[in-house]
Design a protein around this motif. Structure first.
Motif, PDB file in Angstrom:
ATOM      1  N   GLY A  26      86.980  77.894  28.737  1.00  8.70           N
ATOM      2  CA  GLY A  26      87.430  77.546  27.393  1.00  8.70           C
ATOM      3  C   GLY A  26      86.561  76.469  26.764  1.00  8.70           C
ATOM      4  O   GLY A  26      86.260  76.528  25.562  1.00  8.70           O
ATOM      5  N   MET A  27      86.151  75.483  27.553  1.00 11.96           N
ATOM      6  CA  MET A  27      85.274  74.436  27.021  1.00 11.96           C
ATOM      7  C   MET A  27      83.906  74.995  26.651  1.00 11.96           C
ATOM      8  O   MET A  27      83.327  74.610  25.621  1.00 11.96           O
ATOM      9  N   ALA A  28      83.363  75.894  27.478  1.00 14.38           N
ATOM     10  CA  ALA A  28      82.070  76.507  27.152  1.00 14.38           C
ATOM     11  C   ALA A  28      82.171  77.319  25.862  1.00 14.38           C
ATOM     12  O   ALA A  28      81.261  77.300  25.030  1.00 14.38           O
ATOM     13  N   ARG A  29      83.292  78.012  25.688  1.00 17.91           N
ATOM     14  CA  ARG A  29      83.502  78.782  24.451  1.00 17.91           C
ATOM     15  C   ARG A  29      83.643  77.843  23.257  1.00 17.91           C
ATOM     16  O   ARG A  29      83.097  78.100  22.173  1.00 17.91           O
ATOM     17  N   PHE A  30      84.345  76.722  23.428  1.00 19.37           N
ATOM     18  CA  PHE A  30      84.527  75.748  22.351  1.00 19.37           C
ATOM     19  C   PHE A  30      83.175  75.166  21.920  1.00 19.37           C
ATOM     20  O   PHE A  30      82.892  75.045  20.717  1.00 19.37           O
ATOM     21  N   LEU A  55      70.957  70.257  19.689  1.00 18.10           N
ATOM     22  CA  LEU A  55      72.335  70.633  20.003  1.00 18.10           C
ATOM     23  C   LEU A  55      72.855  69.863  21.216  1.00 18.10           C
ATOM     24  O   LEU A  55      74.032  69.487  21.261  1.00 18.10           O
ATOM     25  N   CYS A  56      71.986  69.625  22.199  1.00 17.66           N
ATOM     26  CA  CYS A  56      72.412  68.861  23.368  1.00 17.66           C
ATOM     27  C   CYS A  56      72.756  67.419  22.992  1.00 17.66           C
ATOM     28  O   CYS A  56      73.679  66.818  23.563  1.00 17.66           O
ATOM     29  N   LYS A  57      72.026  66.852  22.040  1.00 20.85           N
ATOM     30  CA  LYS A  57      72.383  65.514  21.561  1.00 20.85           C
ATOM     31  C   LYS A  57      73.743  65.527  20.883  1.00 20.85           C
ATOM     32  O   LYS A  57      74.540  64.579  21.039  1.00 20.85           O
ATOM     33  N   GLN A  58      74.024  66.584  20.131  1.00 19.68           N
ATOM     34  CA  GLN A  58      75.343  66.719  19.522  1.00 19.68           C
ATOM     35  C   GLN A  58      76.423  66.842  20.599  1.00 19.68           C
ATOM     36  O   GLN A  58      77.518  66.282  20.458  1.00 19.68           O
ATOM     37  N   LEU A  59      76.117  67.567  21.669  1.00 17.45           N
ATOM     38  CA  LEU A  59      77.089  67.717  22.764  1.00 17.45           C
ATOM     39  C   LEU A  59      77.426  66.372  23.387  1.00 17.45           C
ATOM     40  O   LEU A  59      78.595  66.108  23.725  1.00 17.45           O
ATOM     41  N   THR A  60      76.423  65.511  23.540  1.00 23.35           N
ATOM     42  CA  THR A  60      76.688  64.177  24.086  1.00 23.35           C
ATOM     43  C   THR A  60      77.663  63.409  23.189  1.00 23.35           C
ATOM     44  O   THR A  60      78.581  62.731  23.675  1.00 23.35           O
ATOM     45  N   GLY A  61      77.479  63.531  21.877  1.00 28.62           N
ATOM     46  CA  GLY A  61      78.408  62.874  20.954  1.00 28.62           C
ATOM     47  C   GLY A  61      79.804  63.472  21.036  1.00 28.62           C
ATOM     48  O   GLY A  61      80.797  62.732  20.953  1.00 28.62           O
ATOM     49  N   TRP A  62      79.907  64.789  21.217  1.00 25.22           N
ATOM     50  CA  TRP A  62      81.229  65.418  21.326  1.00 25.22           C
ATOM     51  C   TRP A  62      81.953  64.967  22.589  1.00 25.22           C
ATOM     52  O   TRP A  62      83.155  64.742  22.573  1.00 25.22           O
ATOM     53  N   ARG A  63      81.199  64.819  23.676  1.00 28.86           N
ATOM     54  CA  ARG A  63      81.824  64.390  24.933  1.00 28.86           C
ATOM     55  C   ARG A  63      82.296  62.944  24.862  1.00 28.86           C
ATOM     56  O   ARG A  63      83.267  62.567  25.533  1.00 28.86           O
ATOM     57  N   ASN A  64      81.633  62.114  24.066  1.00 34.35           N
ATOM     58  CA  ASN A  64      82.009  60.704  23.951  1.00 34.35           C
ATOM     59  C   ASN A  64      82.942  60.442  22.769  1.00 34.35           C
ATOM     60  O   ASN A  64      83.350  59.305  22.539  1.00 34.35           O
ATOM     61  N   SER A  65      83.257  61.499  22.020  1.00 32.37           N
ATOM     62  CA  SER A  65      84.109  61.329  20.846  1.00 32.37           C
ATOM     63  C   SER A  65      85.572  61.189  21.259  1.00 32.37           C
ATOM     64  O   SER A  65      86.017  61.716  22.287  1.00 32.37           O
ATOM     65  N   ASP A  66      86.339  60.487  20.407  1.00 31.44           N
ATOM     66  CA  ASP A  66      87.772  60.352  20.663  1.00 31.44           C
ATOM     67  C   ASP A  66      88.528  61.647  20.352  1.00 31.44           C
ATOM     68  O   ASP A  66      89.651  61.829  20.822  1.00 31.44           O
ATOM     69  N   ASP A  67      87.909  62.552  19.584  1.00 30.72           N
ATOM     70  CA  ASP A  67      88.575  63.812  19.244  1.00 30.72           C
ATOM     71  C   ASP A  67      88.524  64.813  20.394  1.00 30.72           C
ATOM     72  O   ASP A  67      89.471  65.596  20.582  1.00 30.72           O
ATOM     73  N   THR A  68      87.440  64.805  21.152  1.00 35.18           N
ATOM     74  CA  THR A  68      87.290  65.784  22.234  1.00 35.18           C
ATOM     75  C   THR A  68      86.896  65.092  23.541  1.00 35.18           C
ATOM     76  O   THR A  68      85.867  65.418  24.141  1.00 35.18           O
ATOM     77  N   ALA A  74      84.729  68.841  32.276  1.00 32.44           N
ATOM     78  CA  ALA A  74      83.877  69.939  32.735  1.00 32.44           C
ATOM     79  C   ALA A  74      82.498  69.414  33.096  1.00 32.44           C
ATOM     80  O   ALA A  74      82.027  68.433  32.515  1.00 32.44           O
ATOM     81  N   PRO A  75      81.795  70.032  34.048  1.00 27.99           N
ATOM     82  CA  PRO A  75      80.407  69.639  34.319  1.00 27.99           C
ATOM     83  C   PRO A  75      79.547  69.885  33.091  1.00 27.99           C
ATOM     84  O   PRO A  75      79.761  70.849  32.348  1.00 27.99           O
ATOM     85  N   VAL A  76      78.581  69.037  32.861  1.00 22.48           N
ATOM     86  CA  VAL A  76      77.819  69.087  31.618  1.00 22.48           C
ATOM     87  C   VAL A  76      76.869  70.277  31.571  1.00 22.48           C
ATOM     88  O   VAL A  76      76.604  70.842  30.505  1.00 22.48           O
ATOM     89  N   HIS A  77      76.323  70.702  32.721  1.00 25.59           N
ATOM     90  CA  HIS A  77      75.343  71.782  32.712  1.00 25.59           C
ATOM     91  C   HIS A  77      75.891  73.105  32.176  1.00 25.59           C
ATOM     92  O   HIS A  77      75.211  73.779  31.381  1.00 25.59           O
ATOM     93  N   PRO A  78      77.083  73.550  32.570  1.00 23.37           N
ATOM     94  CA  PRO A  78      77.617  74.776  31.965  1.00 23.37           C
ATOM     95  C   PRO A  78      77.803  74.676  30.454  1.00 23.37           C
ATOM     96  O   PRO A  78      77.610  75.669  29.738  1.00 23.37           O
ATOM     97  N   LEU A  79      78.165  73.497  29.958  1.00 24.56           N
ATOM     98  CA  LEU A  79      78.303  73.322  28.512  1.00 24.56           C
ATOM     99  C   LEU A  79      76.938  73.403  27.829  1.00 24.56           C
ATOM    100  O   LEU A  79      76.809  73.994  26.746  1.00 24.56           O
ATOM    101  N   GLN A  80      75.923  72.833  28.451  1.00 25.43           N
ATOM    102  CA  GLN A  80      74.574  72.935  27.893  1.00 25.43           C
ATOM    103  C   GLN A  80      74.084  74.384  27.901  1.00 25.43           C
ATOM    104  O   GLN A  80      73.380  74.820  26.989  1.00 25.43           O
ATOM    105  N   GLN A  81      74.473  75.125  28.929  1.00 25.00           N
ATOM    106  CA  GLN A  81      74.063  76.529  29.001  1.00 25.00           C
ATOM    107  C   GLN A  81      74.678  77.372  27.892  1.00 25.00           C
ATOM    108  O   GLN A  81      74.075  78.337  27.421  1.00 25.00           O
ATOM    109  N   SER A  82      75.897  77.024  27.448  1.00 20.15           N
ATOM    110  CA  SER A  82      76.495  77.750  26.329  1.00 20.15           C
ATOM    111  C   SER A  82      75.692  77.502  25.050  1.00 20.15           C
ATOM    112  O   SER A  82      75.548  78.409  24.212  1.00 20.15           O
TER     113      SER A  82
END
Length: 409
Positions: A26-30, A55-68, A74-82
């Protein structure tokens, strides 16, 4: 020669691991959908499309955001692969190999990928594999995993979880066995070989069509998201998975048999998407024979021609053999004896009768012979440096190579 090969097994996870895998998928899909929404917003604003690094820089911000903040679970590599999958989808779109990327839907192609082999530990003796934040996962081992592990993909199909282990290994270049064969793909006969042999179609969807219709009808009568609706949906999914598995098994066996016994295979370059396009038309210009065309489209898609071609391609390469594709024009209308090409030669779906010399044969067999000759002509043109091979209607029996090949029993 380096061989890349995937080994797929069914997982046997515990309840906690199933919960985590659902979350990771679900996180990879999100992340994929959020990245796609960001790219669409930048396009509408006239900004340049972000690359994978952006996009990976944006992912770092999403992981550190208070919203998400839950993305950190989740491990970061599968999210980067999406995000890499999103970048590849855009590349295919710009290269006109695919349509514009679309948002992913829950329950369809749920998967996530581990790209770093250093984080993967495979214990074949105990039939288990260790993945980050999932621990040791047991799997149903049906064969040995050969080669060095490159990456691992976890996916869900029909309520069951599977693991695909991508490996690489060095193998000797094999010597191809057998001769050359031309293949004509069809609906009445799945594959007709130029030596006269043919494979009957399996028609896995047609066999289960009535059962699937009843299951879908039962699903439509349930209140959405109720317990009974979920049970009915699971029945539909099991039937669809069964249909796909039966077709896949048939195609693998057919392609393996042909690739093991032929050094050269020639196929028609069929455009399945165009052949199975709907004839419904529009309100201003309604189509003709829509119902008959719809049934033909189902039969075409039920055969799995593209999957068969893809499997033949890599299996022949593994055997040191070759696959050649030729244009399908006039292959079933050209007489293999005198070379006369005319629409009147094909009297029906199965009967070929040349109006010039009177040669009579099965139309699919004639097409397979012409496909093989067109393949030889293409190879001859490539060797001589000619611009293009002759058309199917110009091949003559006195100049065409012999058609001697056989399919192993």
């Amino acid at each position: 020669m380096q061989r890349l090969q995937a080994f797929k097994f069914e997982l046997m996870p515990n309840g906690e691991q199933v919960r985590k895998m659902r979350q990771f998928a679900g996180m990879a899909r999100f992340v994929f959908n959020r990245g796609l929404a960001l790219q669409k917003a930048r396009y509408e604003a006239g900004d340049k499309k972000l690359g994978y690094a952006g996009l990976c820089k944006q992912l770092t911000g999403w992981r550190n955001s208070d919203d998400t903040p839950w993305l950190k679970e989740a491990p970061v590599h599968p999210l980067q692969q999406s995000l890499k999958d999103l970048e590849r989808a855009y590349a295919n779109f710009f290269a006109k190999r695919a349509d514009v990327p679309r948002f992913k839907k829950k329950g369809r192609h749920d998967s996530f990928r581990y790209p770093d082999p250093k984080q993967i530990r495979l214990d074949q003796g105990n039939r288990r594999i260790h993945l980050p934040k999932l621990g040791w996962l047991r799997f149903r081992k049906s064969r040995e995993v050969l080669g060095t592990v490159k990456n691992v993909t976890v996916s869900q199909t029909g309520g069951r979880w599977f693991i695909s282990i991508q490996t690489a290994r060095e193998v000797e270049v094999p010597v191809p066995q057998g001769g050359a064969v031309g293949i004509d793909l069809g609906v009445t006969r799945f594959a007709t070989l130029s030596d006269g042999r043919y494979l009957e179609p399996l028609d896995s969807f047609k066999r289960h069509q009535e059962a699937l219709r009843k299951a879908q009808q039962s699903l439509s009568r349930k209140s959405k998201f109720s317990n009974n609706w979920k049970k009915a949906k699971a029945r539909v999914q099991r039937l669809q998975v069964r249909i796909a598995n039966i077709r896949r098994d048939f195609l693998h066996k057919a392609s393996a048999t042909i690739s093991q016994n032929h050094a050269l295979v020639v196929l028609e370059d069929l455009q399945v998407r165009n052949m199975s396009r709907s004839a419904k038309g529009s309100i201003e210009q309604p189509g003709q024979n829509v119902r008959a065309k719809s049934g033909l489209n189902r039969s075409i898609l039920d055969q799995g021609w593209y999957a068969f071609r893809r499997q033949l391609d890599y299996k022949l390469a593994w055997k040191g053999a070759h696959l050649v594709v030729v244009p399908p024009r006039n292959t079933s209308r050209t007489c293999p004896e005198c070379g006369h090409a005319a629409a009147e030669n094909r009297r029906s779906q199965s009967r070929f009768a040349c109006v010039e010399c009177g040669f009579v044969a099965n139309a699919d067999h004639v097409a397979a012979i012409n496909v093989l000759r067109a393949g030889h002509a293409r190879l001859a043109c490539e060797v001589s440096g000619a611009a293009r091979p002759p058309a199917a209607g110009t091949h003559r029996s006195d100049s065409a190579p012999a058609v001697g090949c056989a399919l192993a029993p």
